[in-house]
Structures are given as C-alpha cells and as structure tokens.
Design an enzyme around this catalytic site. Structure first.
Site, PDB file in Angstrom:
ATOM      1  N   ASP A  13      34.069  38.318 -38.031  1.00 60.53           N
ATOM      2  CA  ASP A  13      34.582  38.600 -39.375  1.00 60.53           C
ATOM      3  C   ASP A  13      35.217  37.387 -40.046  1.00 60.53           C
ATOM      4  OD1 ASP A  13      33.781  41.224 -38.954  1.00 60.53           O
ATOM      5  OD2 ASP A  13      35.725  41.795 -38.110  1.00 60.53           O
ATOM      6  N   LYS A  16      31.137  34.893 -42.403  1.00 59.98           N
ATOM      7  CA  LYS A  16      29.814  34.262 -42.228  1.00 59.98           C
ATOM      8  C   LYS A  16      28.841  34.653 -43.343  1.00 59.98           C
ATOM      9  CE  LYS A  16      29.789  36.238 -38.158  1.00 59.98           C
ATOM     10  NZ  LYS A  16      31.186  36.676 -37.986  1.00 59.98           N
ATOM     11  N   GLY A  40      28.967  43.243 -39.569  1.00 63.14           N
ATOM     12  CA  GLY A  40      29.146  43.693 -40.950  1.00 63.14           C
ATOM     13  C   GLY A  40      29.470  42.450 -41.749  1.00 63.14           C
ATOM     14  N   HIS A  41      28.496  41.970 -42.492  1.00 65.11           N
ATOM     15  CA  HIS A  41      28.653  40.709 -43.216  1.00 65.11           C
ATOM     16  C   HIS A  41      28.770  41.005 -44.712  1.00 65.11           C
ATOM     17  CE1 HIS A  41      26.728  38.211 -39.725  1.00 65.11           C
ATOM     18  NE2 HIS A  41      27.785  38.912 -39.366  1.00 65.11           N
ATOM     19  N   GLN A 221      29.062  38.154 -34.943  1.00 64.42           N
ATOM     20  CA  GLN A 221      30.263  38.146 -34.089  1.00 64.42           C
ATOM     21  C   GLN A 221      30.883  36.743 -34.102  1.00 64.42           C
ATOM     22  OE1 GLN A 221      27.179  39.862 -32.470  1.00 64.42           O
ATOM     23  NE2 GLN A 221      27.993  41.289 -33.943  1.00 64.42           N
TER      24      GLN A 221
HETATM   25  P1  GDP Z   1      31.569  38.234 -41.469  1.00 66.50           P
HETATM   26  O1  GDP Z   1      31.344  39.363 -40.544  1.00 66.50           O
HETATM   27  O2  GDP Z   1      31.871  36.958 -40.758  1.00 66.50           O
HETATM   28  O3  GDP Z   1      30.471  38.042 -42.478  1.00 66.50           O
HETATM   29  O4  GDP Z   1      32.893  38.608 -42.283  1.00 66.50           O
HETATM   30  P2  GDP Z   1      33.276  40.062 -42.879  1.00 66.50           P
HETATM   31  O5  GDP Z   1      32.450  40.326 -44.063  1.00 66.50           O
HETATM   32  O6  GDP Z   1      33.296  41.086 -41.819  1.00 66.50           O
HETATM   33  O7  GDP Z   1      34.799  39.817 -43.245  1.00 66.50           O
HETATM   34  C1  GDP Z   1      35.190  38.859 -44.143  1.00 66.50           C
HETATM   35  C2  GDP Z   1      35.970  39.551 -45.264  1.00 66.50           C
HETATM   36  O8  GDP Z   1      36.710  38.582 -45.993  1.00 66.50           O
HETATM   37  C3  GDP Z   1      35.066  40.206 -46.299  1.00 66.50           C
HETATM   38  O9  GDP Z   1      35.719  41.328 -46.826  1.00 66.50           O
HETATM   39  C4  GDP Z   1      34.901  39.127 -47.355  1.00 66.50           C
HETATM   40  O10 GDP Z   1      34.601  39.658 -48.641  1.00 66.50           O
HETATM   41  C5  GDP Z   1      36.272  38.502 -47.348  1.00 66.50           C
HETATM   42  N1  GDP Z   1      36.322  37.067 -47.655  1.00 66.50           N
HETATM   43  C6  GDP Z   1      35.433  36.099 -47.333  1.00 66.50           C
HETATM   44  N2  GDP Z   1      35.923  34.885 -47.699  1.00 66.50           N
HETATM   45  C7  GDP Z   1      37.123  35.098 -48.250  1.00 66.50           C
HETATM   46  C8  GDP Z   1      38.133  34.232 -48.766  1.00 66.50           C
HETATM   47  O11 GDP Z   1      38.025  33.018 -48.788  1.00 66.50           O
HETATM   48  N3  GDP Z   1      39.277  34.832 -49.234  1.00 66.50           N
HETATM   49  C9  GDP Z   1      39.464  36.174 -49.203  1.00 66.50           C
HETATM   50  N4  GDP Z   1      40.610  36.665 -49.656  1.00 66.50           N
HETATM   51  N5  GDP Z   1      38.534  37.017 -48.703  1.00 66.50           N
HETATM   52  C10 GDP Z   1      37.389  36.488 -48.219  1.00 66.50           C
HETATM   53  P1  IMO Z   2      30.591  40.303 -37.369  1.00 70.12           P
HETATM   54  O1  IMO Z   2      29.204  39.758 -37.257  1.00 70.12           O
HETATM   55  C1  IMO Z   2      34.184  41.626 -35.250  1.00 70.12           C
HETATM   56  C2  IMO Z   2      33.596  43.510 -31.346  1.00 70.12           C
HETATM   57  C3  IMO Z   2      33.950  44.981 -31.217  1.00 70.12           C
HETATM   58  C4  IMO Z   2      34.362  45.031 -29.763  1.00 70.12           C
HETATM   59  C5  IMO Z   2      33.404  44.064 -29.087  1.00 70.12           C
HETATM   60  C6  IMO Z   2      32.185  44.709 -28.448  1.00 70.12           C
HETATM   61  O2  IMO Z   2      30.790  41.202 -38.540  1.00 70.12           O
HETATM   62  O3  IMO Z   2      31.612  39.227 -37.256  1.00 70.12           O
HETATM   63  P2  IMO Z   2      29.961  45.800 -29.444  1.00 70.12           P
HETATM   64  O4  IMO Z   2      29.767  46.945 -30.398  1.00 70.12           O
HETATM   65  O5  IMO Z   2      29.375  44.511 -29.919  1.00 70.12           O
HETATM   66  O6  IMO Z   2      29.553  46.123 -28.038  1.00 70.12           O
HETATM   67  O7  IMO Z   2      31.568  45.588 -29.383  1.00 70.12           O
HETATM   68  O8  IMO Z   2      32.962  43.175 -30.113  1.00 70.12           O
HETATM   69  N1  IMO Z   2      32.642  43.186 -32.423  1.00 70.12           N
HETATM   70  C7  IMO Z   2      32.984  42.598 -33.573  1.00 70.12           C
HETATM   71  N2  IMO Z   2      34.196  42.244 -34.058  1.00 70.12           N
HETATM   72  N3  IMO Z   2      33.083  41.341 -35.961  1.00 70.12           N
HETATM   73  C8  IMO Z   2      31.858  41.669 -35.487  1.00 70.12           C
HETATM   74  O9  IMO Z   2      30.704  41.289 -36.092  1.00 70.12           O
HETATM   75  C9  IMO Z   2      31.775  42.366 -34.251  1.00 70.12           C
HETATM   76  N4  IMO Z   2      30.751  42.844 -33.503  1.00 70.12           N
HETATM   77  C10 IMO Z   2      31.297  43.329 -32.382  1.00 70.12           C
HETATM   78  O10 IMO Z   2      34.989  45.334 -32.082  1.00 70.12           O
HETATM   79  O11 IMO Z   2      35.666  44.508 -29.615  1.00 70.12           O
HETATM   80 MG    MG Z   3      32.057  41.305 -40.133  1.00 73.79          MG
END
Ligand code: GDP
Ligand code: IMO
Ligand code: MG
Length: 422
Positions: A13, A16, A40-41, A221
């Site tokens: 998270d 990416k 979840g991107h 991840q």
């Molecule tokens: P990913 O899994 O690595 O793609 O990241 P996620 O989407 O799960 O989580 C990143 C969260 O931070 C999302 O809700 C984005 O919209 C938000 N986000 C990304 N970059 C920034 C930033 O620079 N500032 C803030 N406040 N939010 C951001």
């Molecule tokens: P993105 O790509 C954050 C975590 C789960 C759990 C562990 C194992 O959005 O960054 P799994 O379902 O993969 O067997 O769970 O990994 N986990 C993540 N945490 N971001 C993710 O993906 C994750 N994908 C798995 O919460 O601790």
């Molecule tokens: Mg994510």
C-alpha cells in the site's frame, strides 16, 4: 531495451498504482508479475478514483499493452467484477489487456481453504486478505495448480479433480461452507475471462524488448511481505522482490533496468505480524486519520508508525533499488517533529542490519527531525520545497544511499513531483 521494475519497499500500500499510472507514458507495456487480487492499487485522476486488483495500472494511459504475467494468480470471479466496473466507466480492456497462459487460477475452493487455514490458526492467524492467495501458490508449488492455459484443454475434468481434492482437505477442518453460490460466480468469471487474449507472455515480452520497447513491471504487496525476505510467517505467498519480476515474467536478470523502490514517508501494515515502529497512540491515530489508512480491498484499518530506515535499507539491498519514490509526505505536513528509525536494539545491542526475526525483542532507535509545517499538496516543483522538507529527503537519501527521484504530495496523478536526479 529494459524492464524497469516498480515495487513496494514496506508492507504494501505504498502507492504503487498511482505511480505506475504516472510513469506509464514512458513505456510500451505495463505488466503485473506476482500476487493477485490481494492487491488493491488506487489511482486518482480527473476527479475519479479507481481501485485495481489484478489488472495492471497502465490501462488508463491509452495505447499501451497491459499484461497479467505468469507469476500472477488470477481469480476469474473477482477479475470479472473488476473488468465490468471498468467497462461501466467506459474503459474497455479487451484490446489492451492480455493474460499469460501460465498464470495460475484461484479456484473457489482456494478461497475456502484460505479461510479454513486462518480460522484453524486462531490467534496466530496471518490476517490474510482471504482471497485464496496462499492455497493457490501452494498448489502451484506442489504441482497441483490449474493455469489459464488449461481453459483451452480439457478444463472441466481438471477443474473437477482439483475441487474434489480441495473438498477432501476441507473435510479435515471444522469449517462449514456452501460452495454452490461461489462456484456459480466463478463460472461466470470464466466466461468473461475467455473473452480475453491468452498469450505465451514470456515470448511476447521478450519479443517486445527485442523490438526496442521498454516495459514497466508493477509489483504488488511489498518487500516486507516477501515469502523469503519478509517478516515470515506474516507474509504473502509470492516473491514480491525484484527477482520476482524475472520469474514472474520470464525475463533474464540482465534485462532489468531501473528498480523503483516506493515507500511512504511513514509506515503502515495491515494484518498480523511484527511492526517495530508501530505507534499504538494518538500519533498513530493521527497518521491513520490524515493518511486515510484503511485497506483499499478489505477496508481494514491499517496499523501506522514512523518510517523504518533499517527495514528500508534492507529492502533497498535485496531489490537493488536504483531510484526511490517517496509517497504521502503530505500526511506529515502539520507535524512539529517527525521521527525516523535509524537502528534496532536487539537484546540490548544496537544494529542497522535487519535481523533474522523481528517478531520479538526489537526496539527501534529514533532520531527526531523538524517538521516542515507547510501544505505540500499544491506544490509543483522541488524549487518550492521548504528547507525542513529538503532536510527530510536528504536524511533518507544519505541513510539509504539512493536518490529520491519522485515525491508524491497527494493522491491525484497531478500531485507528483519529479526531482532532478540521475
Ligand atoms: P498500492 O497498493 O501500493 O497501490 O497503494 P494503495 O492504493 O493500497 O494505497 C495508497 C493510498 O494512498 C491510496 O488511497 C492512494 O490514493 C493514496 N495516495 C497515494 N499517494 C498519495 C500521496 O502522495 N498523498 C496522499 N495523501 N495519498 C496518497
Ligand atoms: P498491495 O499490492 C498490504 C498482506 C495481508 C496479510 C498478508 C498475507 O495493495 O500493496 P495474503 O492474502 O496475501 O495471503 O495475505 O499480506 N497483504 C497486503 N498488505 N497491501 C497488499 O497489497 C497486500 N497483499 C497482501 O494483509 O497480512
Ligand atoms: Mg494496496
């Protein structure tokens, strides 16, 4: 030409999806190489927000090929939901998205097994996303998996045999389930999936490279969730690190170009497992509130803490990071002071080396830096950065010995600043 890899350096998270979308115009192909719908991107642009799970984050910048690589595990039911949601907002994927025949299928019973294993673990549960990731990779490694390419040959029989095997395993667990509705949904997903182009992605990718195309590999991840180098056993079931791009796409190591290591200016984690810099106090709450730190897939509150440079240095080493990307620094905009963990005390001994086990007895050693107390969200160029912000950047660069090439100051595509680094 090269495959540049963008991957998370923390516990996922990091942001990416946002940065893959921003960088996509520089590439001909964007591809996922591991993980599945546990990801979840999130992407935001033109007032719209999208959350992608299995589909690469390069689909919004027209004319690019997006590939789901062989290292990915794919759930047809969730894939269908994702594709239909995108179609409803006028994003047609069929001409832009191709899927490796070697990607493994998450079967409906994999999800049940994930739940059964978790409940059997009781307090020691991993806190998985419940998407069947572990059981699917287990079947892959134990040579029992079903692949996308199997949809083209004698699929029914292979499917039935796998389901029977899973039912037998489930019978040993005290776990009730109703397979019928999820199987129905899954089969509808299969019909949707069959509309896409299945490819031998290793050939397509290597041919593209030979033709002079650059490719961006999108990690899922993060390094601390890697099956080998993460905080085992509280990890996911794939290699999230740079090497995973070679096995998950079929590209040779010398084809890897830049390795973009992405991290938050602080740190978060979802699910169970150790987290040395976690803040179980008002500051942790504040980070969660300001950073909207709730899971993009599960909605679970993310655990929050200060940046951990010991873990980051380890991640930089394992991945060979060539450029850093710092996300969500705007979340710290109003902090008077900011802490950074620069060493661990393990059984009273200070070390900068990430230890075998961070499950117990690890105490973070912090330095305190001045906050910048400035709204960063409207900034367009590094020339506008306040002194304290530059000092934070320099401190991290000095520690990690890698330049920060991009900083993100908000969720929108536009809130991204390229720095002048080589
Ligand atoms: P990913 O899994 O690595 O793609 O990241 P996620 O989407 O799960 O989580 C990143 C969260 O931070 C999302 O809700 C984005 O919209 C938000 N986000 C990304 N970059 C920034 C930033 O620079 N500032 C803030 N406040 N939010 C951001
Ligand atoms: P993105 O790509 C954050 C975590 C789960 C759990 C562990 C194992 O959005 O960054 P799994 O379902 O993969 O067997 O769970 O990994 N986990 C993540 N945490 N971001 C993710 O993906 C994750 N994908 C798995 O919460 O601790
Ligand atoms: Mg994510």
């Amino acid at each position: 030409m090269k495959v540049d890899v963008l991957l998370g350096l923390q516990w996922g998270d990091e942001g990416k999806g946002k940065v893959v979308d921003v960088l996509t115009p520089n590439y001909a192909v964007v591809t996922r190489f591991q993980g599945g719908p546990n990801a979840g991107h999130t992407l935001e642009f033109e007032g719209q927000k999208y959350v992608l799970r299995s589909v690469p984050s390069g689909i919004f910048q027209g004319g690019k090929t997006n590939i789901i690589g062989n290292g990915v595990v794919l759930d047809p039911a969730l894939f269908r939901q994702e594709v239909e949601a995108l179609e409803a907002s006028d994003h047609d994927l069929q001409s832009r998205l191709q899927i490796s025949r070697k990607a493994h299928l998450i079967l409906p019973t994999h999800r049940l097994l994930d739940a059964a294993y978790e409940s059997a673990k009781g307090k020691a549960k991993i806190g998985t996303t419940g998407k069947g990731i572990g059981p699917t990779y287990t079947d892959k490694i134990s040579r029992n998996g079903l692949r996308v390419g199997d949809l083209e040959h004698d699929f029914e029989n292979k499917y039935k045999a796998a389901i029977e095997r899973h039912k037998e395993i489930l019978s040993h667990y005290n776990f009730e389930y109703d397979l019928e509705p999820i199987e129905k949904e899954w089969m509808a997903g299969i019909e949707k999936l069959r509309k896409f182009k299945f490819i031998d992605s290793e050939h397509v990718i290597n041919r593209k490279l030979a033709e002079g195309c650059n490719i961006l590999a999108e990690g899922a991840q993060g390094t601390m969730l890697d099956i080998d180098f993460g905080s085992y056993p509280f990890v996911t079931s794939s290699n999230t690190i740079c090497a995973g791009a070679c096995t998950g796409l079929g590209v040779a190591p010398h084809r890897i170009g830049d390795v973009f290591g992405i991290f938050k200016a602080y740190c978060t984690r979802v699910g169970s497992g150790p987290f040395p810099t976690e803040l179980n106090d008002a500051t942790g709450e504040e980070l969660r509130r300001l950073g909207h730190e709730f899971g993009a897939v599960t909605g679970r509150p993310r655990r929050c803490g200060w940046i951990d440079l010991v873990a980051l240095k380890y991640a930089v080493m394992i991945n060979g990071v060539s450029k850093l990307i710092m996300m969500k620094s705007d979340v710290l905009d109003q902090f008077e002071t900011i802490k950074a963990c620069v060493a661990y005390k393990v059984n009273g001994v200070e070390t900068e080396d990430f230890p075998f086990d961070i499950n117990e007895g690890v105490e973070p050693v912090y330095v305190e830096l001045d906050g910048w107390k400035t709204d960063m969200t409207r900034m367009k160029s590094e020339n506008e950065f306040p002194e304290e912000y530059n000092a934070y950047i320099s401190f991290i660069e000095d520690y990690l010995k890698v330049p920060i090439a991009i900083v993100s100051v908000g969720p929108d595509r536009e809130q991204t600043i390229m720095r002048g680094v080589e």
